[in-house]
Design an enzyme around this catalytic site. Structure first.
Site, mmCIF file in Angstrom:
data_model
loop_
_atom_site.group_PDB
_atom_site.id
_atom_site.type_symbol
_atom_site.label_atom_id
_atom_site.label_comp_id
_atom_site.label_asym_id
_atom_site.label_seq_id
_atom_site.Cartn_x
_atom_site.Cartn_y
_atom_site.Cartn_z
ATOM 1 N N GLU A 142 23.355 -36.046 -10.847
ATOM 2 C CA GLU A 142 21.948 -35.598 -10.905
ATOM 3 C C GLU A 142 21.020 -36.803 -11.009
ATOM 4 O OE1 GLU A 142 21.720 -32.694 -14.036
ATOM 5 O OE2 GLU A 142 22.519 -31.139 -12.741
ATOM 6 N N GLU A 316 27.939 -27.279 -10.004
ATOM 7 C CA GLU A 316 27.983 -26.803 -11.383
ATOM 8 C C GLU A 316 27.341 -25.424 -11.429
ATOM 9 O OE1 GLU A 316 26.183 -29.580 -14.118
ATOM 10 O OE2 GLU A 316 27.087 -31.306 -13.133
#
Ligand code: GAL
Length: 652
Positions: A142, A316
Site C-alpha cells: 500500500e 486483502e
C-alpha cells in the site's frame, strides 16, 4: 481463485505444517508472505538470515500452495533508520519528523532509502526470483498509505527544485506559468523554491499542484525501479501491487500501475464505509454499518479494474472487524461471502483474505483473522468454505470482462485541484464522484472508470463528475465520440497550471457545449435550494454556477429562481450544481431512455452486475428480496429470492 495473507514469522514453526494443511482444506491456492519481515531477513546491517524464509516457503509449497513474495520495504528496520536518519519523512502540516515505531516511515526523496530499498529488493529477487513455488511478486505494501506520498524534508525540497528545473526549463517560464508576481512571489533561481508548506496562510495553488505532481513522480520512480529489479531476476513471474482506494491516495494510480502486470486492491468495506460516510446522518448510515454501503466496494473494484490493464486481484479482504476505522463493527454473517462474490463479479480473478490468524500482539491485535489467536475458526472460515464450494459449482471464467456501456471519466489530478482550491469546505471530490456512481448503479448499469486518454469508442454514456483540467486531445476525442457526455461543475475551468481558463469555464469544453460560467458560488450544506427537472423537484446544494447560454442550448433543469442549472447541447450535458441522488437517478434515467441503455429497477439495496455471460445479484438489505431474472437465466447459485446478505448467480 482464493488466497491468504500469512505471517509465518509471527508463529512458532511447529504450527506452520498444520496451517498450510488447513489452508489447502479451505480451498486456498495462494499465500502472500513477507511484506513486513525485513528485520527478520536482515537482523543487522548486511547480515542476512533467509533460512526461516526458505523453510516457510518449502512448507507452503509442500501443501501444493503457491507463494506471492513481497518486498519488505514498507518497514525499514530500526538499525537502518539509525544508520540513515534521513530515511524518516517529515510531516507537511507540522514540519516535524515522522518517527520510527509503526510502518511506512520513509521518505521517497531520501536517496539513502532509495538505495537501501533497492538493495534488499535485489537480494531477495536474486535469491527467490526463480524459486518454483513463487508465482508472483508484490511490491512494497500500500505504497501511498498513511499519507506518505508527501514529505516536507530537506531532501524533498532539493529534489523538488530539480524537478521544477526539469519541468519548466527556466525560472521565467515557471514565474509566468504560476503567476508568481502575485504577493511578490517571484523567483530568480530554482534553488530559491521552497515546498508549499508551513506558510502563514494558503500557499500558491500552481506551486501546490507542481509539488503534488513531483511527489507522485517520486513514488513512481521508486516503484518503477523496484519492478525493474524484480523483473530482471524473476522471469515469468507476475508483479503486482496492493493498492489503496483512489480516495486515500495522493499518488497517480494510473502511473503507478503502468509497469505492473495487473493491479491488486485491498478491500475493507466496513472500515472504509465508516470513514467515507462519516457525515452521513445516522438513520441513513445505520443500515450499512455491518454491511458497508452497497456501492462502496464496487466503486473501488470498478476503479481498480480501470487502473489495471486486465482484471484485478483482491490482495486483502476484510474477514471480520478491523481495528483502524473510527468505529469497527463486526460484519453481518454472510458479508464475507458476499464481498468475495462481489469482487469476482466486478472483475477480480483471485480474492485473498487478510489475514490467516489474528495476531495476539501489536497494533492489529483487535483485527480479525480467518482463525482466532487460539487457532479456532472464526465466522470468516465458514463463509470462505461456502465460497470455495460455490466456485467449484459455478465455474466462473475469470478472463471474462465486465461489460459496460457507461464510463466515469476520472483522474487523480482533478482530485488534487479540488483539494488545493477548496472554494467551499463541503466539496469533496470522491463524494461527488460517488454520487454519480451510485445513481448509475442503482439503475442497474455497469460502470467502468477510465482516464481521459483511454479509448472512448465502446461507450454510450460518458460521465465526468469533475474534470477541471482538460486538454485539446481529450476534447477532440469527445468530438468524435458517439457517447452522450455529462460534465459536472468545475469541469474545464482550469489550465494545466491551475490558473483560470482564459475563455472562462468550462474552458475548452465550450467546443462541445457553447456556454460560459460567469460566476461560481459555494453554499453551506444545510442551506440547499430546489432544483427543477421535468416535473420533479430536487435539491441543489453546496456548489452553484451561473451559466450563460445562447438560444441554441437547452435549459434541461433550473434553479429555484428559474436560472439554468443544467445545460444541454447536442450530445453534451453540463450540470452546474451538486444535487441529490434522486436528481442524478432521474437525469440518467431520461438519458438512458434516449440512448437505449438497458436499465433495471431493482429493489432497494439489491445490485446486479454482468461479467461475461454471467449475472451476479447481491442483497445488501436486512430483509428477503425478490427480483425477476430473464427467462433464459440458469441459476448456478441461489435464485430469484434473496435472503438478507445473499448472492444469486445465473448464466445466460
Ligand atoms: C491494510 C494493510 C495490512 C493491514 C490491514 C489491516 O491496509 O495493507 O497490512 O494493516 O490493512 O486492515
Amino acid at each position: 481463485m482464493l488466497g491468504i495473507c500469512y505471517y509465518p514469522e509471527h508463529w512458532p514453526e511447529e504450527m506452520w505444517a498444520q496451517d498450510v494443511t488447513e489452508m489447502r482444506e479451505l480451498g486456498l491456492e495462494y499465500v502472500r508472505i513477507a511484506e513486513f519481515a525485513w528485520s527478520k531477513m536482515e537482523p543487522r546491517d548486511g547480515e542476512y538470515d533467509f533460512t526461516w524464509l526458505d523453510r516457510a516457503i518449502d512448507t507452503i509449497a509442500s501443501a501444493g500452495l503457491k507463494v506471492i513474495m513481497c518486498t519488505p520495504t514498507a518497514t525499514p528496520p530500526k538499525w537502518l533508520i539509525d544508520k540513515f536518519p534521513d530515511i524518516l519523512p517529515v510531516d507537511i502540516n507540522t514540519g516535524t519528523t515522522r518517527g520510527f515505531g509503526s510502518r511506512r516511515h520513509y521518505d521517497f526523496s531520501s536517496e539513502n532509502y532509495f538505495n537501501e530499498a533497492m538493495r534488499i529488493t535485489e537480494v531477495l529477487a536474486k535469491r527467490y526470483g526463480e524459486h518454483p513455488a513463487i508465482v508472483g511478486w508484490q511490491t512494497d505494501n500500500e505504497i501511498a498509505c498513511h499519507d506518505t506520498t508527501h514529505s516536507g524534508s530537506e531532501n524533498a525540497k532539493l529534489a523538488f527544485q530539480k524537478w521544477c528545473a526539469n519541468y519548466y526549463d527556466d525560472i521565467d517560464t515557471l514565474n509566468k506559468a504560476w503567476g508568481t508576481i502575485f504577493w511578490s512571489m517571484e523567483y530568480q533561481d530554482f534553488s530559491q523554491i521552497e515546498l508549499p508548506i508551513l506558510a502563514v496562510t494558503e500557499t500558491h495553488p500552481s506551486h501546490n499542484l507542481a509539488y503534488r505532481r513531483f511527489s507522485s513522480d517520486q513514488v513512481i520512480r521508486f516503484h518503477d525501479e523496484m519492478i525493474r529489479i524484480i523483473r530482471a531476476n524473476a522471469p515469468d513471474r507476475f508483479v503486482t501491487h496492493n493498492f489503496i482506494p483512489m480516495v486515500d491516495t495522493q499518488t497517480d494510480n494510473y502511473a503507478l500501475a503502468k509497469n505492473l502486470d495487473f493491479v491488486a486492491y485491498d478491500n475493507y468495506p466496513l472500515g472504509r464505509t465508516d470513514m467515507f460516510f462519516k457525515d452521513m446522518p445516522a438513520e441513513e448510515f445505520k443500515p450499512y454499518m455491518r454491511t458497508g454501503h452497497p456501492d462502496f466496494s464496487s466503486y473501488s473494484f470498478d476503479q481498480t479494474r480501470g487502473v489495471s490493464k486486465n482484471n484485478f486481484w483482491i490482495m486483502e479482504q476484510q474477514p471480520g472487524p478491523v481495528n483502524w476505522g473510527y468505529h469497527n463493527p463486526r460484519p453481518e454473517d454472510g458479508m464475507v461471502r458476499l464481498w468475495s462474490w462481489q469482487a469476482f463479479a466486478h472483475g477480480a480473478e483471485v480474492v485473498c483474505y487478510f489475514r490467516w490468524r489474528q495476531a495476539p500482539f501489536a497494533q492489529e491485535q483487535m483485527h480479525a483473522g480467518v482463525k482466532r489467536n487460539d487457532n479456532s475458526k472464526s465466522q470468516a472460515w465458514f463463509e470462505i468454505e461456502r465460497v470455495r464450494d460455490e466456485l467449484a459449482k459455478a465455474h466462473i471464467d475469470t478472463a471474462a470482462p465486465v461489460k459496460s456501456k457507461v464510463a466515469i471519466v476520472t483522474g487523480t489530478i482533478n482530485q488534487w485541484v479540488t483539494e488545493i482550491e477548496r472554494q467551499g469546505d463541503s466539496y469533496n471530490h470522491q463524494q461527488v464522484e460517488f454520487a454519480y456512481y451510485t445513481a448509475l448503479r442503482q439503475l442497474g448499469l455497469s460502470v467502468d472508470f477510465i482516464s481521459t486518454d483511454c479509448d472512448f469508442s465502446r461507450y454510450d454514456l460518458l460521465v465526468a463528475p469533475c474534470l477541471p483540467i482538460v486538454d485539446q486531445a481529450f476534447i477532440d476525442k469527445c468530438k468524435h465520440s458517439k457517447a452522450h457526455l455529462v460534465f459536472g461543475p468545475r469541469s474545464g475551468g482550469k489550465t494545466s497550471e491551475l490558473t483560470l481558463a482564459p475563455e472562462l469555464p468550462p474552458g475548452l469544453i465550450q467546443q462541445l457545449i457553447p456556454i460560459k460560467i460567469h460566476s461560481t458560488e459555494t453554499i453551506r450544506p444545510d442551506c440547499s435550494e430546489t432544483l427543477n427537472f421535468n416535473d420533479g423537484e430536487y435539491e441543489s446544494k453546496l456548489w452553484r454556477e451561473e451559466i450563460v447560454l445562447p438560444e441554441t442550448v437547452i435549459t434541461a433543469a433550473s434553479y429555484h429562481d428559474g436560472k439554468p442549472a443544467v445545460a444541454r447541447f447536442e450530445n453534451t450535458s453540463y450540470i452546474s450544481t451538486l444535487s441529490c441522488e434522486g436528481f442524478l437517478i432521474a437525469y440518467f434515467e431520461s438519458l438512458a431512455a434516449e440512448l437505449d441503455l438497458n436499465i433495471m429497477k431493482l429493489p432497494k439495496d439489491v445490485r446486479i452486475v454482468d461479467r461475461g455471460d454471467v449475472a451476479f445479484v447481491f442483497n445488501y438489505g436486512h430483509v428477503e428480496q425478490h427480483f425477476k431474472a430473464p427467462s433464459n437465466a440458469n441459476f448456478v447459485v441461489g435464485g430469484e429470492t434473496l435472503a438478507p446478505y445473499d448472492v444469486a448467480i445465473y448464466k445466460k
